[in-house]
Design an enzyme around this catalytic site. Structure first.
Site, PDB file in Angstrom:
ATOM      1  N   ARG A 176       0.824  -1.222   0.000  1.00 36.90           N
ATOM      2  CA  ARG A 176       0.000   0.000   0.000  1.00 36.90           C
ATOM      3  C   ARG A 176       0.860   1.276   0.000  1.00 36.90           C
ATOM      4  O   ARG A 176       0.487   2.275   0.611  1.00 36.90           O
ATOM      5  CB  ARG A 176      -0.973   0.009   1.185  1.00 36.90           C
ATOM      6  CG  ARG A 176      -1.951  -1.167   1.179  1.00 36.90           C
ATOM      7  CD  ARG A 176      -2.889  -1.140  -0.029  1.00 36.90           C
ATOM      8  NE  ARG A 176      -3.765  -2.298  -0.041  1.00 36.90           N
ATOM      9  CZ  ARG A 176      -3.540  -3.396  -0.762  1.00 36.90           C
ATOM     10  NH1 ARG A 176      -2.462  -3.476  -1.538  1.00 36.90           N
ATOM     11  NH2 ARG A 176      -4.383  -4.405  -0.747  1.00 36.90           N
ATOM     12  N   SER A 226     -11.451  -0.997   2.668  1.00 31.39           N
ATOM     13  CA  SER A 226     -10.696  -1.463   3.833  1.00 31.39           C
ATOM     14  C   SER A 226     -10.110  -0.262   4.564  1.00 31.39           C
ATOM     15  O   SER A 226      -9.370   0.523   3.976  1.00 31.39           O
ATOM     16  CB  SER A 226      -9.574  -2.404   3.401  1.00 31.39           C
ATOM     17  OG  SER A 226     -10.106  -3.565   2.803  1.00 31.39           O
ATOM     18  N   GLU A 296      -5.336   2.524   6.269  1.00 34.94           N
ATOM     19  CA  GLU A 296      -5.066   2.454   4.828  1.00 34.94           C
ATOM     20  C   GLU A 296      -5.784   3.596   4.120  1.00 34.94           C
ATOM     21  O   GLU A 296      -5.275   4.169   3.157  1.00 34.94           O
ATOM     22  CB  GLU A 296      -5.548   1.105   4.288  1.00 34.94           C
ATOM     23  CG  GLU A 296      -5.429   0.940   2.783  1.00 34.94           C
ATOM     24  CD  GLU A 296      -5.858  -0.439   2.322  1.00 34.94           C
ATOM     25  OE1 GLU A 296      -6.550  -0.534   1.299  1.00 34.94           O
ATOM     26  OE2 GLU A 296      -5.497  -1.435   2.991  1.00 34.94           O
TER      27      GLU A 296
END
Length: 303
Positions: A176, A226, A296
């Site tokens: 990420r 998420s 995230e």
């Protein structure tokens, strides 16, 4: 320089682009919340995007880049300066086993284009509701695939408006994260290298991934996807579930009862509701399991 002057200047620079003054960001995010942007602009092409970027740089005006607004929480007090949405830069072309996609193109559309041309490598993205630009910045991935596996070259713009071409050795991809995020590059275009494969096999994989997504994710409510990164040696959703947090609400924000890694907007939640629930989850998981939960989702705007 006041907002009205900036608005007038940009209208002169980009006379045919969509332009908003004190624009509600709730209308431009999947989560359907967030305060107002001082100036909101959707350039029609790369040239306009470069002009706006240079204008903001020369006048020292904060510039925030927005795509589909799928992985972002905009605070209730909104965003100062200029918000530039690149969704009009959405062209997708195919040449042999390569796909060229502009940053505002839907990553789902790219995966469908790959399927149409019997190209494998983008199946993982068939259900990711975001833009190409966002996928590069976050190194988007799912079901064992990620954008770093297929990205060959990228065209980006610096915050001063300079155009750069980056190749594989410069991407600095991790979980990420990427050089695009690190250097705050504005993604303009991606070249993806895929592999020729059987159309039916590609389609079957995409259908399987879509079925898994529909079963496991709370797609019936607005969300930002998420919320947390995967902690080393753990799964975020399991930690949250094992902490007894599924179904807990703050205001209109709820930890999904379907997938604990998601926070859903069940009743006109505010960004403050979301952020307080995120903090509560982080504190609870830390107390119970001594694990740090890193977000995230991108959190932007004025506190």
């Amino acid at each position: 320089m006041n907002d009205s002057q900036v608005f007038d200047d940009i209208k002169e620079i980009c006379p045919h682009a969509f332009l908003g003054l004190n624009e509600s960001m709730a209308n431009h995010t999947f989560i359907q919340m967030g305060g107002n942007a001082d100036i909101y602009i959707m350039p029609k092409n790369l040239g306009e995007a470069q002009k706006i970027t240079r204008y903001s740089f020369l006048n020292k005006i904060p510039l925030t880049i927005l795509g589909y607004g799928t992985n972002v929480i905009i605070r209730d007090k909104g965003i100062r300066g200029i918000v530039m949405n690149l969704n009009n830069l959405n062209k997708i072309t195919v040449s042999g086993n390569e796909i060229k996609a502009e940053s505002g193109a839907s990553i789902i559309d790219v995966s469908q284009t790959a399927l149409k041309h019997h190209l494998s490598g983008m199946e993982f993205a068939c259900g990711i509701p975001g833009s190409v630009g966002g996928a590069l910045i976050m190194n988007a991935g799912a079901y064992g695939g990620e954008i770093s596996f297929v990205l060959k070259r990228a065209k980006v713009m610096t915050r001063s408006g300079k155009i750069l071409i980056l190749s594989k050795s410069e991407f600095q991809f991790g979980y990420r994260k990427s050089v695009f995020e690190k250097e705050k590059y504005i993604v303009l275009e991606a070249i993806l290298t895929l592999e020729k494969a059987d159309h039916v096999e590609i389609q079957e994989r995409m259908e399987r991934f879509t079925s898994l997504r529909n079963k496991k994710q709370p797609l019936e409510y607005p969300s930002c996807g998420s919320v947390f990164k995967r902690p080393l040696g753990h799964f975020a959703g399991k930690l949250i579930s094992d902490s007894g947090l599924q179904g807990i609400r703050i205001g209109g924000a709820e930890v999904s009862t379907k997938h604990a890694g998601f926070i859903v907007n069940v009743n006109h939640a505010s960004s403050t509701d979301y952020l307080e629930l995120i903090q509560y989850i982080q504190e609870t998981v830390k107390r119970k399991f001594n694990v740090e939960m890193e977000t995230e989702v991108k959190i932007v705007g004025e506190e």
